[in-house]
Write an enzyme that holds these catalytic residues in place. Structure first.
Site, PDB file in Angstrom:
ATOM      1  N   LYS A   1       0.819  -1.215   0.000  1.00  0.00           N
ATOM      2  CA  LYS A   1       0.000   0.000   0.000  1.00  0.00           C
ATOM      3  C   LYS A   1       0.855   1.270   0.000  1.00  0.00           C
ATOM      4  CE  LYS A   1      -4.185  -2.103   1.664  1.00  0.00           C
ATOM      5  NZ  LYS A   1      -3.734  -3.512   1.750  1.00  0.00           N
TER       6      LYS A   1
HETATM    7  C1  LIG Z   1      -4.412  -4.608   1.008  1.00  0.00           C
HETATM    8  C2  LIG Z   1      -3.648  -5.877   0.838  1.00  0.00           C
HETATM    9  C3  LIG Z   1      -4.035  -6.865  -0.112  1.00  0.00           C
HETATM   10  C4  LIG Z   1      -5.275  -6.750  -0.950  1.00  0.00           C
HETATM   11  O1  LIG Z   1      -5.190  -5.762  -1.942  1.00  0.00           O
HETATM   12  P1  LIG Z   1      -6.510  -5.224  -2.656  1.00  0.00           P
HETATM   13  O2  LIG Z   1      -6.054  -4.095  -3.496  1.00  0.00           O
HETATM   14  O3  LIG Z   1      -7.424  -4.783  -1.543  1.00  0.00           O
HETATM   15  O4  LIG Z   1      -7.095  -6.345  -3.439  1.00  0.00           O
HETATM   16  C5  LIG Z   1      -3.222  -7.982  -0.249  1.00  0.00           C
HETATM   17  N1  LIG Z   1      -2.127  -8.163   0.520  1.00  0.00           N
HETATM   18  C6  LIG Z   1      -1.744  -7.250   1.440  1.00  0.00           C
HETATM   19  C7  LIG Z   1      -0.549  -7.524   2.263  1.00  0.00           C
HETATM   20  C8  LIG Z   1      -2.488  -6.077   1.635  1.00  0.00           C
HETATM   21  O5  LIG Z   1      -2.098  -5.181   2.571  1.00  0.00           O
END
Ligand SMILES: *Cc1c(COP(=O)(O)O)cnc(C)c1O
Length: 468
Positions: free
Chosen positions: A117
């Site tokens: 993120k």
């Molecule tokens: C947020 C997250 C996801 C999922 O991603 P999306 O964009 O919500 O599908 C997968 N793995 C980790 C470690 C995350 O923090």
């Protein structure tokens, strides 16, 4: 209203179009839809070949420029990206690691909070600052987090002059590392609130603040969850980055993506719409498999959430799925609005055979706890790589996909294994250590307030501290 440059429309067809700056500072569209570009920008094969050899930052500016046209130039974008990605611990930003003859990991966790993120949120922080500076606007970000999003958002906006961030987390229900990643950031514009209640309680309070005229009115509230278009846009870049390094655009590449809210894999879909040759996008889910059921059987129905070792994929519905539905139904907002209204009432919907045919680029797979642990052990045994539970779900899906061996498959590694040390140790016997750059977490002072789990307490707290 006319907009010179790229404009953005709502998936529900009944909200004003916005330019890139507008869409960055807004959350949901007024009609309840999500913003998408009116047209997908196109790159020719020659355009993509010309991207070979660009650094991550140069590539990011090239790939995103069509989305920001009329508001930010490629060179302005490059400046913002260079600041945003300067905080990453690896010079490649998102390095590729080979596992065997077919399988690769794309490491997306070298940012400040060790989760993918950061790739989007570090840039979002820069974009917010850019669009607010020179105005007297103040933005109040309120969010609820069960872990990863909160720390990445706080890190991205800490110290920015025209932004205050209030992040709610459920008291004593996030891990020590996750809490400390939020509460040791002592910048005066950061407000951590531990509420006596669950994540769902926190989420409900945040939603209520957005519709409370006594809050959202005196304050300009903004959201940082993955419905924000700019976040998705930033994620399109690393699909190009990986493909170019593995023989694209002449060779098609497949990607396997650990999926929760459908933001990350939707960014891959966008890369394909823009002209990047992609063989397959594998939507990998844990046992909370609504997306797997939707893509494999056409059944998108809500079943409730079971907690797993991959908590960021423990979702009931995926907010960004609406953006795909909009495309699959011919980009007609009134059709999507009617479909979503039905879904919100009934808790289920069916994807027609025609929609499933149109979504053939996306396949799906589901992994349970044993399959996840086996994938972790395989990565460790075959390539000496320790991977986190989310990445392991997607690696399982990649290895089970049956894609022909000549096609490279890139598994997106979305979190550093040290964020989930217990699950990793259970599967592999190895306890991953926190990287040195974050090991200070346990020596630092923490700051947060504990509030009762009532809406009034949280609202009064925010109103008393937000800067107008
Ligand atoms: C947020 C997250 C996801 C999922 O991603 P999306 O964009 O919500 O599908 C997968 N793995 C980790 C470690 C995350 O923090």
């Amino acid at each position: 209203m006319t907009i010179n440059g790229t404009d953005y429309i709502s998936t529900r067809g009944n909200a004003d179009a916005l330019d890139f700056a507008g869409v960055t500072l807004t959350g949901l569209a007024r009609d309840g839809g999500l913003y998408v570009p009116r047209h997908w920008p196109q790159f020719s094969t020659e355009d993509i070949k010309a991207m070979r050899g660009l650094s991550y930052v140069e590539l990011a500016a090239r790939v995103m420029a069509p989305f920001t046209a009329g508001v930010l130039s490629e060179s302005e974008l490059k400046g913002l990206c260079s600041t945003a990605y300067g905080s990453f611990a690896h010079s490649a930003i998102t390095p590729l690691v080979q596992l065997d003859g077919q399988h690769w990991l794309l490491e997306l966790f070298h940012g400040p909070t060790l989760a993918f993120k950061d790739v989007a949120l570090q840039l979002l922080g820069q974009l917010f600052e850019r669009f607010l500076s020179g105005t007297d606007k103040k933005l109040t970000i309120v969010g609820a987090t069960s872990g990863d999003t909160g720390s990445a958002a706080i890190d991205a906006v800490a110290g920015l002059a025209q932004i205050e961030i209030f992040m709610l987390h459920p008291h004593n229900r996030v891990s020590d590392v996750q809490r400390r990643q939020m509460t040791t950031i002592l910048a005066p514009n950061v407000h951590n609130i531990a509420i006596e209640g669950s994540f769902d309680d926190a989420q409900a309070m945040v939603k209520r603040m957005f519709s409370d005229k006594d809050v959202n009115g005196p304050l300009t509230l903004s959201a940082v969850n993955s419905i924000n278009w700019a976040r998705l846009m930033a994620q399109v870049v690393y699909y190009f980055y990986a493909a170019l390094r593995l023989g694209g655009p002449e060779r098609k590449i497949a990607f396997s993506v650990p999926t929760g809210n459908f933001g990350d894999v939707f960014a891959g879909y966008v890369a394909a719409q823009m002209g990047l040759p992609i063989e397959q996008l594998i939507v990998a889910t844990n046992i909370n498999d609504i997306l797997h059921r939707a893509l494999s059987k056409g059944d998108y129905s809500v079943l409730g959430v079971t907690p797993t070792a991959s908590p960021s994929m423990d979702i009931q519905v995926s907010s960004n799925f609406e953006r795909l539905l909009f495309d699959l139904e011919g980009r007609d907002g009134s059709t999507t609005a009617a479909r979503m209204k039905w879904f919100e009432q009934m808790g289920k919907m069916v994807l027609s055979p025609d929609m499933r045919k149109k979504s053939a680029l996306l396949s799906s797979a589901r992994a349970d706890a044993d399959q996840m642990a086996a994938a972790m052990r395989w990565a460790y045994g075959a390539a000496d790589q320790i991977i986190d539970p989310h990445t392991a779900i997607a690696l399982h899906a990649a290895r089970a996909s049956g894609i022909k061996p000549e096609t490279p498959i890139v598994t997106l590694a979305t979190a550093h294994p040290a964020k989930f040390p217990d699950a990793v140790e259970n599967a592999t016997g190895v306890r991953p250590a926190l990287p040195a750059r974050v090991s200070h977490l346990f020596d630092r002072e923490e700051r947060f307030d504990v509030l009762p789990g009532t809406y009034d307490a949280v609202r009064d707290y925010v109103l008393a501290r937000a800067v107008r």
